[in-house]
Write a protein that holds these residues in place. Structure first.
Motif, PDB file in Angstrom:
ATOM      1  N   ARG A   1      -7.179  -1.705   8.433  1.00 30.99           N
ATOM      2  CA  ARG A   1      -5.964  -1.635   7.606  1.00 30.99           C
ATOM      3  C   ARG A   1      -4.846  -2.486   8.205  1.00 30.99           C
ATOM      4  NH1 ARG A   1      -7.360   4.023   7.162  1.00 30.99           N
ATOM      5  NH2 ARG A   1      -5.830   4.506   8.787  1.00 30.99           N
ATOM      6  N   LEU A   2      -4.724  -2.474   9.535  1.00 29.53           N
ATOM      7  CA  LEU A   2      -3.689  -3.282  10.175  1.00 29.53           C
ATOM      8  C   LEU A   2      -3.968  -4.771  10.022  1.00 29.53           C
ATOM      9  CD1 LEU A   2      -3.113  -1.213  13.435  1.00 29.53           C
ATOM     10  CD2 LEU A   2      -1.438  -1.589  11.601  1.00 29.53           C
TER      11      LEU A   2
ATOM     12  N   ARG B   1       1.158 -13.821   8.703  1.00 26.70           N
ATOM     13  CA  ARG B   1       2.394 -14.170   8.002  1.00 26.70           C
ATOM     14  C   ARG B   1       3.379 -14.785   9.000  1.00 26.70           C
ATOM     15  NH1 ARG B   1       1.627 -12.399   3.098  1.00 26.70           N
ATOM     16  NH2 ARG B   1       0.525 -10.426   2.705  1.00 26.70           N
TER      17      ARG B   1
ATOM     18  N   GLU C   1      -2.205 -16.705  -0.999  1.00 18.94           N
ATOM     19  CA  GLU C   1      -2.644 -15.313  -0.829  1.00 18.94           C
ATOM     20  C   GLU C   1      -4.077 -15.118  -1.340  1.00 18.94           C
ATOM     21  OE1 GLU C   1      -0.913 -13.363   0.899  1.00 18.94           O
ATOM     22  OE2 GLU C   1       1.131 -14.125   0.814  1.00 18.94           O
TER      23      GLU C   1
ATOM     24  N   ASN D   1       6.001   0.676   7.653  1.00 17.92           N
ATOM     25  CA  ASN D   1       4.911   0.520   6.692  1.00 17.92           C
ATOM     26  C   ASN D   1       3.559   0.890   7.290  1.00 17.92           C
ATOM     27  OD1 ASN D   1       3.920  -0.209   4.122  1.00 17.92           O
ATOM     28  ND2 ASN D   1       3.363  -2.255   4.842  1.00 17.92           N
ATOM     29  N   ALA D   2       3.540   1.425   8.504  1.00 19.70           N
ATOM     30  CA  ALA D   2       2.290   1.816   9.161  1.00 19.70           C
ATOM     31  C   ALA D   2       2.102   3.326   9.094  1.00 19.70           C
ATOM     32  CB  ALA D   2       2.301   1.357  10.618  1.00 19.70           C
TER      33      ALA D   2
ATOM     34  N   ASP E   1      -5.590  -6.048   7.420  1.00 19.12           N
ATOM     35  CA  ASP E   1      -5.279  -6.313   6.012  1.00 19.12           C
ATOM     36  C   ASP E   1      -3.777  -6.481   5.794  1.00 19.12           C
ATOM     37  OD1 ASP E   1      -7.916  -6.291   5.253  1.00 19.12           O
ATOM     38  OD2 ASP E   1      -7.892  -4.258   4.446  1.00 19.12           O
ATOM     39  N   LYS E   2      -2.983  -5.720   6.526  1.00 24.93           N
ATOM     40  CA  LYS E   2      -1.528  -5.812   6.391  1.00 24.93           C
ATOM     41  C   LYS E   2      -0.949  -7.023   7.129  1.00 24.93           C
ATOM     42  CE  LYS E   2      -0.716  -0.828   5.829  1.00 24.93           C
ATOM     43  NZ  LYS E   2      -0.133   0.403   6.435  1.00 24.93           N
TER      44      LYS E   2
ATOM     45  N   PHE F   1      -0.655  -7.195  10.453  1.00 25.18           N
ATOM     46  CA  PHE F   1       0.068  -6.775  11.651  1.00 25.18           C
ATOM     47  C   PHE F   1      -0.667  -7.193  12.924  1.00 25.18           C
ATOM     48  CE2 PHE F   1       2.304  -2.883   9.551  1.00 25.18           C
ATOM     49  CZ  PHE F   1       2.822  -3.720   8.585  1.00 25.18           C
TER      50      PHE F   1
ATOM     51  N   ARG G   1       7.765  -3.417   9.512  1.00 31.33           N
ATOM     52  CA  ARG G   1       6.324  -3.286   9.740  1.00 31.33           C
ATOM     53  C   ARG G   1       5.993  -1.892  10.268  1.00 31.33           C
ATOM     54  NH1 ARG G   1       3.124  -8.712  11.449  1.00 31.33           N
ATOM     55  NH2 ARG G   1       3.768  -9.943   9.657  1.00 31.33           N
TER      56      ARG G   1
ATOM     57  N   GLU H   1      -2.246   4.243  12.402  1.00 31.70           N
ATOM     58  CA  GLU H   1      -2.002   2.830  12.707  1.00 31.70           C
ATOM     59  C   GLU H   1      -0.959   2.691  13.812  1.00 31.70           C
ATOM     60  OE1 GLU H   1      -2.949   1.609   8.074  1.00 31.70           O
ATOM     61  OE2 GLU H   1      -0.906   1.410   8.862  1.00 31.70           O
TER      62      GLU H   1
END
Length: 362
Positions: free
Chosen positions: A331-332, A28, A144, A289-290, A334-335, A337, A286, A294
């Motif tokens: 997961r990170l 992003r 997206e 949101n972890a 996917d986010k 980050f 961010r 993470e």
């Protein structure tokens, strides 16, 4: 943009199908959506019909989204084309299990499979939409893409594969944008994902940074001094969002200069504080949101410096095996980050995030 312009000319001038679905992927803040909007503007300038969807919005399936937008855009077509399209949309509704496409009320939950039979009906919709005399071709744009439902990705790939295998003269193309994990998401849904052309978007080089920062000012008769540009480059580190922030904050610090004005390094120094406040707000969001696991992984990454780090080194810092990092790492990614680098490395997607985490730890 050069490759896009070539593909657009192939579609418009030769009336041909662009055989591979393009996927621009990046973290992003690197301008994926802006680039996709530029594709849309250029396609419209060439009088192509554009269809824009954002995958995953409100739980709506990808095929239903595209079909609904085609139905909506067709309201301006001549009556004969609209009538024929309506019949094919109704057939798609029945065969693919997509309720209420007509009337732009399409709702397809991600777990509702678009059947193998449905891709033929979707292909027919694409053919008709692309070949209408009301425009020069069809350009579908999907933002997206990593959030699209697997059934929708599979149906799109099947339809495109069949169009290409027929040597189709259907003037149509699909351009998409997504996060760095988009190729993995697509490959997990579509085993023959060679129909997709993956293109990573990289950080800006100095030439591109200079154009982004100084060109708008020159247009207004204002000049950035060389040392001011150098300071801005160092702060932005090629990250497009940071380029935007430092340019805007510096312009404000300079008092929105009139023609003939100059941007100095002192203005950049003042603007840096506003830029950093905006970046810190992004970093805090961010971090909040972890999950705990993470955060531990990111803290270990940050302790090793600002450059890409080996997964094995992160595991060593945490005192665990590399395999145990798989879930928080996934997961990170996917986010958005972190992202995978070369040779088993991982890295933060935004310059400065590692320093922010070290400051938290301190």
């Amino acid at each position: 943009m050069g490759e896009f312009e070539e593909r657009l000319s192939y579609l418009v001038d030769l009336g041909r199908l662009v055989g591979r679905i393009r996927v621009d992927h990046a973290p992003r803040g690197l301008g994926k959506t802006s680039l996709l909007r530029q594709y849309q503007r250029r396609a419209r300038e060439r009088e192509a019909q554009t269809i824009w969807v954002t995958a995953g919005e409100e739980g709506v399936g990808l095929i239903a989204q595209i079909a609904a937008e085609i139905e909506r855009e067709s309201s301006t077509w001549r009556s004969g084309a609209r009538t024929a399209l309506g019949r094919h949309l109704e057939s798609l509704t029945l065969r693919a299990g997509i309720p209420q496409i007509v009337g732009v009320e399409a709702k397809l939950k991600p777990d509702v499979a678009a059947t193998a039979g449905g891709y033929r009906e979707f292909e027919a919709v694409l053919r008709l939409a692309a070949s209408s005399d009301d425009h020069t071709g069809l350009v579908i744009l999907v933002d997206e893409i990593q959030a699209a439902d697997p059934a929708g990705l599979l149906t799109l790939a099947y339809a495109w594969q069949h169009l290409q295998s027929e040597g189709s003269g259907v003037p149509a193309a699909v351009f998409t944008a997504g996060l760095p994990n988009a190729p993995e998401k697509i490959a997990s849904a579509v085993t023959f994902s060679e129909r997709f052309a993956y293109r990573p978007l990289l950080l800006l080089g100095r030439e591109a940074e200079e154009v982004a920062i100084s060109a708008p000012a020159r247009h207004l008769g204002v000049v950035w001094e060389d040392d001011a540009l150098a300071a801005a480059f160092e702060l932005a580190a090629g990250y497009p969002y940071a380029v935007q922030l430092i340019a805007d904050a510096t312009w404000t610090a300079a008092g929105h200069p009139d023609p003939g004005g100059r941007i100095t390094v002192d203005h950049v120094t003042v603007g840096r504080h506003a830029m950093q406040a905006d970046l810190d707000a992004l970093f805090r969001a961010r971090w909040a949101n972890a999950t705990a696991a993470e955060r531990e992984l990111m803290t270990a990454m940050a302790s090793l410096g600002d450059e890409p780090v080996q997964r094995a080194e992160v595991a060593r810092v945490l005192g665990v095996s590399s395999e145990s990092l798989s879930m928080p790492r996934a997961r990170l990614i996917d986010k958005g980050f972190i992202q995978s680098g070369s040779r088993g490395k991982i890295e933060f997607t935004i310059p400065g995030f590692a320093a922010f985490i070290r400051d938290l730890d301190g």
